[in-house]
Design an enzyme around this catalytic site. Structure first.
Site, PDB file in Angstrom:
ATOM      1  N   ASP A  85       0.664  -1.311  -0.293  1.00 57.82           N
ATOM      2  CA  ASP A  85      -0.393  -0.228  -0.105  1.00 57.82           C
ATOM      3  C   ASP A  85       1.017   1.448  -0.175  1.00 57.82           C
ATOM      4  OD1 ASP A  85      -1.491  -1.655   0.114  1.00 57.82           O
ATOM      5  OD2 ASP A  85      -2.200  -1.437   2.077  1.00 57.82           O
ATOM      6  N   SER A  98       8.650   4.751   5.063  1.00 57.62           N
ATOM      7  CA  SER A  98       9.143   3.610   4.349  1.00 57.62           C
ATOM      8  C   SER A  98       9.275   3.856   2.438  1.00 57.62           C
ATOM      9  CB  SER A  98       9.802   2.626   4.992  1.00 57.62           C
ATOM     10  OG  SER A  98       8.172   1.981   5.114  1.00 57.62           O
TER      11      SER A  98
END
Length: 298
Positions: free
Chosen positions: A106, A244
């Site tokens: 996602d 990240s």
């Protein structure tokens, strides 16, 4: 920050987590003086430890409400800490056909070409592939290919999956700092200065794919599960607390991306994607790799 919503077929403006703090750190003289300390991995480890304490549970509800996070598919609804919530799990599914390429996280996805000289240009930064992986991998095969960049925001689900069936090849961990991976840190070249784990994936449908997980500011750990072989949608690993990035490199002629992702990527705009969502399709790996079966990647 403006991104393209594939489900709504329109541009949306997203909230940026701790935008004021990041602007201070990267855009002011006092902030830049603090960066060396703030981006030290030990600072992120300490912060991650705090987020694992039971006292951090109180942060969950306000965070869920602010970012409209859907917990309906999560395996558990009661969390022991903010980190426990951050690394929450859910089932994975896809409606993609066998020859269709799926999103592995996602995230906000953008595709960039790997140009002559093995140069990757992202936003206002340019990287050589040697900067990204050091001397650990032969990257010449990716010249003229495609790099998919998955940028995970703080509010995203932080687990990621394998794109196909195959086996795990060489894997290397490269130490580094932990800058934010948002555009505010462009001058720091986070993809080559941050801690990262590089893995060669020998896949059935896409040949040799190099995947790089990049740590970021306040990411306590990149956690990959031990595996020798894998199947599509099998969980590869997860990031602990913080934003990240995942980079995937494909050789030339292997994939054809969906039109909206190609168009938005050319405009420099990221597309919102979800695990298992179709983002493109396979072109003929056998045509590009005449010795594909001979090499016995299986």
């Amino acid at each position: 920050m403006r991104v393209w919503s594939r489900s709504e077929q329109k541009y949306i403006e997203e909230q940026e987590y701790n935008k004021e703090l990041l602007d201070f750190l990267y855009h002011t003289v006092p902030g830049r003086a603090m960066l060396k300390t703030v981006t030290n991995p030990m600072v992120s480890e300490i912060n991650a430890w705090k987020e694992r304490l039971p006292s951090s549970v109180g942060k969950i509800k306000p965070f869920v409400e602010q970012y409209h996070i859907d917990l309906s598919e999560c395996e558990r609804k009661n969390f022991r800490s903010f980190d426990d919530f951050f690394t929450r799990k859910r089932p994975y599914h896809t409606e993609a056909e066998d020859d269709e390429l799926i999103a592995v996280a996602d995230a906000r996805l953008i595709a960039r070409p790997v140009s002559d000289g093995l140069i990757l240009r992202v936003k206002n930064s340019s990287y050589t592939l040697r900067e990204l992986v050091g001397c650990e991998f032969d990257m010449t095969r990716y010249e003229g290919g495609t790099c998919l960049i998955y940028r995970l925001a703080m509010e995203d689900y932080h687990r990621y999956v394998y794109l196909d069936e195959g086996r795990v090849g060489k894997q290397v961990s490269i130490p580094g700092q932990l800058h934010t991976i948002r555009p505010v840190s462009v001058q720091c070249k986070a993809y080559s200065s941050n801690h990262r784990i590089c893995t060669r994936l020998h896949t059935m449908r896409y040949g040799d794919v190099l995947q790089i997980e990049v740590g970021a500011l306040m990411v306590g750990k990149i956690q990959n599960h031990p595996a020798k072989r894998f199947v599509r949608l099998q969980e590869k690993g997860y990031f602990r607390h913080g934003g990240s990035t995942i980079l995937q490199f494909f050789e030339p002629g292997v994939i054809a991306l969906d039109e909206d992702i190609r168009t938005q990527s050319m405009r420099g705009t990221e597309c919102l994607v979800h695990i298992g969502e179709t983002i493109g399709r396979r072109q003929s790996v056998e045509n590009y790799h005449p010795n594909y079966k001979k090499n016995n990647y299986w």
